[in-house]
Design an enzyme around this catalytic site. Structure first.
Site: not given
Ligand code: 0XW
Ligand code: MG
Length: 367
Positions: A264, A164
């Protein structure tokens, strides 16, 4: 065969690995909405959607639950065997609000495939054998903490990682370097900014990490910004938050800025819409990740079924949300093995929900 009853449950799902941070925001768990749709013959279809707090997508738990309560009466009396038509009915009754529609639409697909006696993957066109790789997100923290967590995830059998980033680019460079150095070279790394950078942040980072092997995910929020980044970036670029619909995908492909797409289910608006974009992405030769904004077992079963019906060549990876949280909401979800997600057997989603475990429904409507 009609839908004669609809229920909504809520479930708080604390994160098993502690607070989760991305784009500078921290959450303690998923606040999940679970929908049950019952047909005249007693067959029940289940769906689940959970936003990540209020910051991650254009959704937040209270609004999602209120929207679902508003829509559930609309599905009473509709066919239990026509999920795509049910999805149209949701769109007619409510403009936009994809997250609100997601669990309802998912439940309709579970119900129809259960009624047909086949898995959702088969109902969607057929399961292809082959691995469904899992990735794990390394929550945003200082580089050393992230490197240690990355090592731990690899020890726990995750073979693909998401780092991240999307914060201060100099620190983000250190995050990527620290994680890259901590895990074997054959662990694919995705540097996911969740759209958090300005163009200049992204360009500086890309420049400073030319020597590292990783894929870039959603550097900036808008198409115009990502175009500027892609023009000067040699890494493959995956889009996630930037693709909410078919037109977004086509524009990104036409401008040559996308190598893969992360869909998603709740951000797109359910299984019906996700399949539409998924199939377009396949036709365009992109890699595809199908996952969600949150949830537990029911949601993981749905992503497993969608990934299983995606050609192996196009599959990127997905998440095992049931292992991200401390509570389950269904049984018979197979364990993961060697960093891969196993597809539950049996009709529909392939998992068994015991409503007694969910407590009282917060809303119920019937014919
Ligand atoms: C990894 N994720 C799928 C979980 C959270 O809902 C958000 C997403 C992300 O990009 O962090
Ligand atoms: Mg992503």
């Amino acid at each position: 065969m009609k839908i004669v009853e609809a229920r909504l449950y809520r479930q708080w799902q604390p994160f098993a690995d502690g607070p989760y941070t991305c784009r500078g925001q921290t959450e303690e768990g998923f606040d999940s909405c679970i929908v049950a749709l019952s047909a005249e013959d007693g067959t029940v279809g289940w769906g689940e959607a959970a936003p990540l707090g209020a910051f991650y997508a254009e959704a937040f738990p209270e609004a999602m639950a209120a929207g679902i309560q508003r829509l559930l009466p609309e599905v009473i009396g509709l066919s239990a065997t026509a999920p795509a038509r049910l999805s149209d009915a949701l769109d007619e009754a409510m403009l936009g609000q994809p997250a609100v529609k997601s669990a309802i639409d998912m439940a309709a697909w579970d119900l129809a495939s259960k009624r047909a006696g086949v898995s959702m993957a088969d109902f969607l066109g057929g399961l292809s054998d082959g691995p469904i790789h899992l990735y794990r997100s390394v929550s945003q923290a200082d580089p050393a903490t992230m490197a240690a967590k990355a090592k731990e995830f690899v020890a726990r059998d995750y073979r693909r990682l998401q780092v991240k980033v999307g914060a201060d680019p100099l620190e983000d460079v250190e995050r990527i370097r620290a994680v890259r150095a901590a895990v074997p070279a054959n662990v694919p790394l995705y540097a996911d900014a969740n759209g958090g950078w300005l163009v200049e942040d992204a360009l500086r980072l890309v420049d400073m990490t030319r020597d590292i092997d990783y894929r870039l995910e959603q550097p900036c929020m808008t198409h115009a910004e990502n175009m500027q980044v892609a023009r000067r970036c040699a890494k493959p670029m995956v889009l996630d938050e930037g693709v909410s619909g078919f037109k977004d995908l086509l524009a990104a492909h036409q401008d040559g800025i996308v190598s893969g797409v992360t869909l998603k289910i709740a951000r797109i608006g359910g299984v019906t819409r996700t399949c539409l974009i998924r199939d377009a992405a396949i036709a365009l030769g992109l890699s595809v990740t199908i996952e969600d904004t949150g949830g537990s077992t029911i949601n993981t079963a749905a992503t497993a079924q969608l990934m299983a019906s995606t050609p192996v060549r196009n599959r990127a990876h997905t998440v095992d949300f049931m292992n991200w949280v401390t509570v389950q909401n269904a049984q018979d979800m197979p364990q993961t093995r060697d960093g891969m997600l196993l597809v539950p057997d049996g009709p529909g989603l392939g998992v068994r929900v015991d409503p007694a475990l969910l407590g009282e429904p917060v809303f119920r409507t019937e014919i």
